[in-house]
Structure formats: structure tokens, C-alpha cells
Design a protein around this motif. Sequence first.
Motif, PDB file in Angstrom:
ATOM      1  N   LEU A   1       0.836  -1.213   0.000  1.00  0.00           N
ATOM      2  CA  LEU A   1       0.000   0.000   0.000  1.00  0.00           C
ATOM      3  C   LEU A   1       0.866   1.256   0.000  1.00  0.00           C
ATOM      4  O   LEU A   1       0.559   2.236  -0.692  1.00  0.00           O
ATOM      5  CB  LEU A   1      -0.946   0.003   1.219  1.00  0.00           C
ATOM      6  N   GLU A   2       1.954   1.201   0.762  1.00  0.00           N
ATOM      7  CA  GLU A   2       2.833   2.385   0.790  1.00  0.00           C
ATOM      8  C   GLU A   2       3.445   2.661  -0.572  1.00  0.00           C
ATOM      9  O   GLU A   2       3.546   3.801  -1.021  1.00  0.00           O
ATOM     10  CB  GLU A   2       3.954   2.184   1.830  1.00  0.00           C
ATOM     11  N   ALA A   3       3.833   1.593  -1.255  1.00  0.00           N
ATOM     12  CA  ALA A   3       4.430   1.792  -2.582  1.00  0.00           C
ATOM     13  C   ALA A   3       3.411   2.419  -3.525  1.00  0.00           C
ATOM     14  O   ALA A   3       3.719   3.355  -4.281  1.00  0.00           O
ATOM     15  CB  ALA A   3       4.912   0.447  -3.136  1.00  0.00           C
ATOM     16  N   LEU A   4       2.184   1.955  -3.468  1.00  0.00           N
ATOM     17  CA  LEU A   4       1.157   2.494  -4.357  1.00  0.00           C
ATOM     18  C   LEU A   4       0.755   3.917  -3.963  1.00  0.00           C
ATOM     19  O   LEU A   4       0.427   4.742  -4.816  1.00  0.00           O
ATOM     20  CB  LEU A   4      -0.068   1.564  -4.371  1.00  0.00           C
ATOM     21  N   GLN A   5       0.835   4.198  -2.687  1.00  0.00           N
ATOM     22  CA  GLN A   5       0.571   5.584  -2.246  1.00  0.00           C
ATOM     23  C   GLN A   5       1.667   6.500  -2.762  1.00  0.00           C
ATOM     24  O   GLN A   5       1.405   7.584  -3.270  1.00  0.00           O
ATOM     25  CB  GLN A   5       0.565   5.655  -0.718  1.00  0.00           C
ATOM     26  N   ALA A   6       2.911   6.030  -2.647  1.00  0.00           N
ATOM     27  CA  ALA A   6       4.044   6.861  -3.076  1.00  0.00           C
ATOM     28  C   ALA A   6       3.932   7.191  -4.557  1.00  0.00           C
ATOM     29  O   ALA A   6       4.338   8.253  -5.013  1.00  0.00           O
ATOM     30  CB  ALA A   6       5.357   6.129  -2.780  1.00  0.00           C
ATOM     31  N   GLU A   7       3.367   6.272  -5.323  1.00  0.00           N
ATOM     32  CA  GLU A   7       3.250   6.520  -6.764  1.00  0.00           C
ATOM     33  C   GLU A   7       1.952   7.237  -7.120  1.00  0.00           C
ATOM     34  O   GLU A   7       1.703   7.529  -8.290  1.00  0.00           O
ATOM     35  CB  GLU A   7       3.320   5.193  -7.528  1.00  0.00           C
ATOM     36  N   GLY A   8       1.090   7.451  -6.140  1.00  0.00           N
ATOM     37  CA  GLY A   8      -0.114   8.235  -6.389  1.00  0.00           C
ATOM     38  C   GLY A   8      -1.330   7.412  -6.792  1.00  0.00           C
ATOM     39  O   GLY A   8      -2.367   7.950  -7.171  1.00  0.00           O
ATOM     40  N   TYR A   9      -1.240   6.095  -6.727  1.00  0.00           N
ATOM     41  CA  TYR A   9      -2.407   5.274  -7.057  1.00  0.00           C
ATOM     42  C   TYR A   9      -3.411   5.250  -5.895  1.00  0.00           C
ATOM     43  O   TYR A   9      -4.594   5.091  -6.100  1.00  0.00           O
ATOM     44  CB  TYR A   9      -1.981   3.827  -7.363  1.00  0.00           C
ATOM     45  N   LEU A  10      -2.893   5.375  -4.685  1.00  0.00           N
ATOM     46  CA  LEU A  10      -3.751   5.349  -3.496  1.00  0.00           C
ATOM     47  C   LEU A  10      -3.545   6.630  -2.714  1.00  0.00           C
ATOM     48  O   LEU A  10      -2.459   7.235  -2.794  1.00  0.00           O
ATOM     49  CB  LEU A  10      -3.378   4.151  -2.600  1.00  0.00           C
ATOM     50  N   VAL A  11      -4.574   7.039  -1.990  1.00  0.00           N
ATOM     51  CA  VAL A  11      -4.409   8.184  -1.086  1.00  0.00           C
ATOM     52  C   VAL A  11      -4.933   7.793   0.284  1.00  0.00           C
ATOM     53  O   VAL A  11      -5.894   7.017   0.383  1.00  0.00           O
ATOM     54  CB  VAL A  11      -5.155   9.445  -1.584  1.00  0.00           C
ATOM     55  N   ALA A  12      -4.267   8.293   1.300  1.00  0.00           N
ATOM     56  CA  ALA A  12      -4.723   7.985   2.662  1.00  0.00           C
ATOM     57  C   ALA A  12      -5.299   9.256   3.258  1.00  0.00           C
ATOM     58  O   ALA A  12      -4.721  10.337   3.117  1.00  0.00           O
ATOM     59  CB  ALA A  12      -3.551   7.504   3.502  1.00  0.00           C
ATOM     60  N   ALA A  13      -6.475   9.139   3.836  1.00  0.00           N
ATOM     61  CA  ALA A  13      -7.081  10.305   4.488  1.00  0.00           C
ATOM     62  C   ALA A  13      -7.347   9.945   5.936  1.00  0.00           C
ATOM     63  O   ALA A  13      -7.728   8.806   6.218  1.00  0.00           O
ATOM     64  CB  ALA A  13      -8.367  10.679   3.777  1.00  0.00           C
ATOM     65  N   PRO A  14      -7.155  10.939   6.847  1.00  0.00           N
ATOM     66  CA  PRO A  14      -7.382  10.632   8.256  1.00  0.00           C
ATOM     67  C   PRO A  14      -8.807  10.116   8.461  1.00  0.00           C
ATOM     68  O   PRO A  14      -9.752  10.648   7.876  1.00  0.00           O
ATOM     69  CB  PRO A  14      -7.157  11.972   8.966  1.00  0.00           C
ATOM     70  N   ARG A  15      -8.947   9.115   9.190  1.00  0.00           N
ATOM     71  CA  ARG A  15     -10.215   8.488   9.592  1.00  0.00           C
ATOM     72  C   ARG A  15     -10.989   7.822   8.445  1.00  0.00           C
ATOM     73  O   ARG A  15     -11.923   7.104   8.680  1.00  0.00           O
ATOM     74  CB  ARG A  15     -11.117   9.490  10.319  1.00  0.00           C
TER      75      ARG A  15
END
Length: 496
Positions: A71-85
Motif C-alpha cells: 500500500l505504501e508503494a502504491l501511495q508513493a506513486e499516487g495510485y492510493l491516497v490515505a485520508a485521516p479516519r
Amino acid sequence: MRTVPTDQNRTLASLLLRVDRSLPAPLHAQLDQALRGRILSGAVAPGTRLPSSRTLAAELGVARTTVLQALEALQAEGYLVAAPRSGVRVAPELPVEGLAPQPSRSSSPVSPPRLSRAARALRSSGTGAPRLGPAPRPFRPGLPALDLFPAALWSRIVARTQARASARLLEGGDSAGHPGLRRAIAEHVIAARGVRCVPDQIFITGGTQQAFEEVLRLLVDPGDEVWLEDPGYLGAQRAVLGASATPVPVPVDGEGLDVEAGIRRAPRARLAILAPSHQYPLGVTLSLPRRMALLRWAAAQRALVLEDDYDSEFRHRGRPLTALQGLDEAGRVLYVGTFSKTMFPGMRLGYVVVPPPLVEVFSAARASLPAPVSGLEQAALAAFMDQGHFARHLRRMRGVYRERAEALLDALHTRCAGLLEPRPCDTGMQLCAMLPTDVSDVAVRDRAAGLGVEVGAVSDYALRLRRTGGLVFGFGAIRPAAIRAGVETLARALDG
Ligand SMILES: Cc1ncc(COP(=O)(O)O)c(C=O)c1O
């Protein structure tokens, strides 16, 4: 994609993700790739909320850190985003333009890319890779005795070369080849093969095949006729087809290539490719009258001869035969040598010795397409040769191959008399034995394979239909006891 979750292969139903522990790729990389694929194909829509990493990990049967890594790798590349809560979601906009979800293409058939004329000729010729099993068994043709190669010494020389590499070598080296190696090869071919040359005439290649291809590219136009030995080395045929030239099969008899037949079939051929010292697969040596006839034809027609001298360093007895190139007064012969047999096939290193008038064009061609072999490996080989290890290895292997050839001939004469007629063998590491005309070599080859013995069938190397078949035995990599056992098995295949 429906898969039953098992320990080996678990699926997360909501996202159709799966990992497979039997694959070599790490689980986090598998998960990363699978989820990325689902996002790119549009199967998981932008904005979709993913299950928690804990749920994903539990359902996939992997550690949570594995999921977090993906998940971190995909977030770093912009495929996923994490939002608080709100956890992790698929990004509303994909990171790369043009990667937006595409409609499924499964309903429209994909038309394969158009092939060149050369690729179509190669495909229809059937001269693909020979049928080989996963591990070599007696008597797979072409293999040297790799267990007797001084591997530790070679590694030391490679390491030392690497440690002392000059800036020039690290930059990429000389496009024609490492100067020290060209010099060492010149000394070797002059002394061992009677080739007449200076180092400037030598161009380092990625083995014989690449030398063939370079020669054809520079000296033959599409449609030009090229004589090929029939039966002969399939690599030569592949190179001719790859250059869109026209192969002209020329029969081989007990004296080697039938030069008169070649002249009758294609008097104006541009090039003849042959292995005059040790014809493949029949093992014949081109007779002196035929050598002279071939050179006369080439001189008169301004044709060229490509001499494939792949294993004649290993002449078991008698004086080494001089290469055809050494008899050529008219500068028509290009001599190709390889280290596939003298060192090891994986080295992918060979050379072509070109006549002086062709040095300039080969040099110019190398300006755009330099030597395809690592400069470091070339420098290491030059050191190996300069320090006398190469000559010593050849001397030793000559004795080994002589002993193995004798063991094979002996066993064939004893166990297969009347069924197989071995041809004389005084060079190299393979020999050919002929079958009676009413026996199919391909059928014997297949029966032998079923019993665990791997021989070549002469018909596989034929360009036209042959009446007489034969079997090709590689003996270089096989010890005498295994040779005898292999012949026992083969005798059963012949009886069948
Ligand atoms: C007739 C012939 N030429 C050349 C070669 C060597 O080819 P390369 O140098 O591409 O490994 C072989 C290998 O088996 C061969 O049989």
C-alpha cells in the motif's frame, strides 16, 4: 477470475486480489502489481475505499507488513491516497495521463504486429531452437566438458581484471574489440590454425552466430544467393533467412561440400557458408581439391566464403589442418572462430577475421554498433591467453576429447555393429554415425529420448529431404563410463 482460497493461493473476493507463494516474486510485490492492475483496468474505481490493512492481511493470509509495504508503494506513486479516519482509497485521479481506465478489449481480437520478411522466413523455416530437454543428457551435441574448465582460475583473473580496469575499459572500450584480445587471438589463430592475419583484421563478436549476422548485414543484400551446406549448421541457415537472403542448399558428401554442385545450382552466389575443417553434423573435412575449387570459384565470381571454424582446436591426432583462410590468396575468405567450445558456451564470445580490404567497412559499422561483448570479459580473456592458461587448457582438453571419442567409437563398434556406421572422428567433441537407408533417424532419436539418451538426427539439419539418416553424438561432456552406459541404452532404441 475465480479462485478457491488455499494456503498457496488466496483471493480477496471484494478486490479479486491474489498472491501465490509458489512464485519467486515477493508477496508484497505480487500484491502491489495485482492491485495496480485492478486500478488501471478500472475494475476498482477511483475513490473506492480499501479494506483495512489488517483485513487485507487476514484475508490474503499474509503478514500485515506485507500489505503495508504494497500500500505504501502504491501511495508513493499516487495510485492510493490515505485520508485521516477514512482509511486508504483509490486516488480520484490516476497518476499518469493516458492510464485512465480503458473499456475491456476482450471482445475485439488483438491483431498481432506485422512481421518483417526476414522474421516471416525464419518462422516458416522451422529452424527454431533445437528440441532440448531441460538438463543435458548423454549425448547432447555441442557441449564441452564444463566440469574440467578451470573455473576458479578464471574467476580470479576476472576479479583481478575488474579491480585494475582502466578508465578506457570502463567507458566501453574499443568498438572493434579489446586490443589485447585481438592481439592474443591473432597469435592463436596464426599458430594453431595457419590463419594469415594481423590484429587489425580481427573483430570481436558475441559468438559465431553474431559474426554470421554481422557479415551478412554488411556483405549480402536481400535476395542474394548464399550457399549452405546440406545437411548443415542450422545457425547458418537462420542467419541467411534473417538477412532476407536466399539459401541455396549444396550437398555434402565424403569430401565435404560438393563445390561443383554449388556452381551448377547458383554460380553467382554472393557467399558460401561452411565448416571446412569439421563439417556439422557429418564431421567430414573438406578435401584439398575441393578447397582449391571453392577458392577458385570465389576469386572468379568475386564471391565470399565464410569459414566456420568452431572446434578444430581439438584435433585429437595428427597435425592440425590449416584453415581454408590460410590458403586464400585472393582475400575472399572471412574466418569465424568462437570461444564456445574452447572456454564455455555461455561466454558468448567469438571473432571474425576479415580480409584487409574489408577492415574499413567493418570498422565503420562498429562505430554505430560496437562489439557486443563486455570489455571487462574481453580483457580477462586476453589475460587468460597471455598467461598461457588458454593453450594449457586446450592441450589438456585435446587429450580428454581423444579419450572420449575413442570410448564412444569403441562402444558403437562393439554394441551397434551392423545398425550404425560411425564416421571417423579426429576433431572436436561430436561424431556422426550413419543408419541404414530404411531406418528413420528421427524415429530412433525419439525412441532414444524416451529411454533417456539424447542424440541429434541428421535429418534435422537437412535443408532438402535426405535418403540416408544418421545420429549425432556429443561426447565432450561425458565421461567414458557414462558413454558406455549411454551406448547400451541406445542399442535398445535401435533394436526397437
Ligand atoms: C557448426 C557450428 N558452428 C558454430 C558453433 C558455435 O556457435 P556460437 O559461437 O554461436 O556458440 C557451433 C556450436 O555448436 C556449431 O556446431
